[in-house]
Design a protein around this motif. Sequence first.
Motif, short mmCIF file in Angstrom:
data_model
loop_
_atom_site.label_atom_id
_atom_site.label_comp_id
_atom_site.label_asym_id
_atom_site.label_seq_id
_atom_site.Cartn_x
_atom_site.Cartn_y
_atom_site.Cartn_z
N GLY A 1 0.82 -1.20 0.00
CA GLY A 1 0.00 0.00 0.00
C GLY A 1 0.85 1.25 0.00
O GLY A 1 2.07 1.21 -0.16
N LYS A 2 0.21 2.39 0.19
CA LYS A 2 0.94 3.65 0.22
C LYS A 2 1.91 3.67 1.39
O LYS A 2 1.58 3.27 2.50
CB LYS A 2 -0.04 4.83 0.33
CG LYS A 2 -0.88 5.04 -0.93
CD LYS A 2 -1.79 6.24 -0.79
CE LYS A 2 -2.60 6.47 -2.06
NZ LYS A 2 -3.51 7.63 -1.93
N SER A 3 3.12 4.13 1.11
CA SER A 3 4.16 4.26 2.13
C SER A 3 4.43 2.94 2.85
O SER A 3 4.69 2.91 4.05
CB SER A 3 3.79 5.35 3.15
OG SER A 3 3.58 6.59 2.51
N SER B 1 2.30 0.45 3.48
CA SER B 1 1.22 -0.03 4.33
C SER B 1 0.55 -1.25 3.69
O SER B 1 0.93 -1.70 2.61
CB SER B 1 0.19 1.08 4.55
OG SER B 1 -0.37 1.47 3.30
N SER C 1 -1.90 -3.30 1.54
CA SER C 1 -2.55 -2.95 0.28
C SER C 1 -4.05 -3.22 0.34
O SER C 1 -4.51 -4.07 1.12
CB SER C 1 -1.93 -3.72 -0.89
OG SER C 1 -2.19 -5.11 -0.76
N THR D 1 -6.81 -3.91 -4.98
CA THR D 1 -5.46 -3.66 -5.49
C THR D 1 -4.67 -4.95 -5.52
O THR D 1 -3.97 -5.27 -6.50
CB THR D 1 -4.74 -2.62 -4.61
OG1 THR D 1 -5.47 -1.39 -4.64
CG2 THR D 1 -3.33 -2.36 -5.12
#
Length: 477
Positions: free
Chosen positions: A65-67, A69, A71, A75
Amino acid sequence: MQMKCIGSDGSMNMAEERSPIKRQYETRQIFHPSLQKRKITIIYIDNELDLPSFSFLVYEARNGGKSGSVSGKMTHIGRAYKIIELYRELDLLGLKWSEAEEEDIRIIRNRMLCWDMSNNADYDYYDHEPIENDTMNQKLSVWMKFFKHQRWMEANTRMVMGTKIVKAWLPDAFLQHVNGTRHGERFKMVERWNLMVRPSPRKLYYPALSKLEFEAFRTRLREIDIVYEVIALLMVDTGLRVDAALEFDMSIFSGWMKHLNMGGKNLHDDIPVKYTNKGGETKVCEISLNTVHEIQKLYRASHYNKRLQHYQEDWNGDDEPLWLREDGKKIFYRDVQRAFKEASRAMHRIHNPITPHHLRHTCATWLVIKLSEENKIALGIIGAEPHPMIMGVLMNKLGHASPQSTLRYTMTAYKLQPRKESKHGNMMVLTPLAIQYNKSVQSLLLEKALEEFGYEFDEEKYDMIKFAIKQGFAVDY
C-alpha cells in the motif's frame, strides 16, 4: 519455428521462435499468514501452487500500500491478475518468468500498445485495440516489483532491468513556489523502469454517466443477466466500490419493510448499512429505500431463490452469497468486469467502456448536482475554496474527500448539469480569489502542466493564468 519481428530500422526480419507453453491458471483465496482476518489472492498453475508469485503476493499484501502499508483488497487482486497476465504473455513466447529478459518484456509492451519495435504506433499491423499508456505502466510497475522481489529472494533469473532515478513532482509542495514561499521538498526521487511510457493525458473531469446514459447501460446489463443490473443500481446509489458491493450485507433485504411500517420513513429516504472498505475496516454507508425495494423486486423476490437452489447443489461450506448468476455460480469481480465491458460494447463504447469505478464517480456527481439544485449552489464559478456543503456530503458518501476531488466532482457535475448559456458559454469561471487562494485549482492545473511538459517542466516559466485559459477555463479578472 520462426516469427516475424520488426527491426529497429522498421524492416521485417525473421527470428527464432520457441513453441508456446500451454498452462492453466486459476486464482484462489486464502487467509494471509500474518494479517488477521485478511484474505489474499494466490495463483495456481496446472493445479499446483506457484511459489514465486505466492511469495510476492504475500509480501505485497502486507507492504504494497501507500508508504509501505497494507494494500487494498482489490489492489491485491489486480496484482495477482497482472502476474497471470505476465505469465501468459511469456507463455506465448515460449518462456518461463525466470528465462525472461528485458527485451522480451519490451516485445510484450509494444504488442499491447500496438507499437513497432522502434516504439512508434503501428495500428494497422495489429488486430487488436491498444491499451492506455497508464494501464501499461500499471502492469510494468507490478512486473518490475515482481522481478525485484525474486532478486531479493535470490531466485535464479535472467532479468536485468534498466532503471533510472527520476524526479516525481509533488504538486501540493510545489504550490509553495506559486504562493511565494520556499520551504521543504517539492519533489521526491523514485525508481522508474526504462520500459515505462509517457502517462496518458489527464482529464479534468471524472468519468461519470448522465441519467440517460445510466438507463441505457442498465438495460444492456439486464440483457446479459438481471443480477448485473441490480449490482449497478446498488453501486450508483451508494457509491460503493465493486468489492464492497459484492460483499453487501444481505440482511438489509429481509428487514427493509420495517423502516416504512414502523420507522416513519418513505421510499425516498436513506437508511444506514455496514460495509467493509478496501482496507478491511467496517464502515457505514447509506442506501435509499427505493433502491432496496427495486433490488428486492427485480432480483431477490423473482430470481434469487431459484439461483440459490443451483448454488446449494455445489455448496462448499461458504456463507450464502447475495449475488448469483442464472446457473447458480457466485458473482466475482471478473464477472462484473466482463458484464460491464459487454454492455459497453452494446452501447458502442468500444474505446471508452464503462467500468465499475465509473459508477462511484457517477454517484458522487449526481449527488453534487442534487445539492446544487436543492440549495441553489452555482457550480460554474470557482472561488477561493470548494463549497463546504458539497465537500462534507461527499466525505460522508464516499468515505473520503479532498478539496481537489471536490473540485473535480464539481466540474464534472457542471459538465453534466443542464444549464442556460452565460457570457462565458459552457466554460467554468475562475475568479481572482480562485487563482490566488484556491490550492485545489492551483494543484489541478499544476498536475496538467507537469503531465504536459514532463521532465522539461520549468517552474520559473509557469504562468498559471495563461495555462488555465489554455485548458478551457474562463478567467474573470
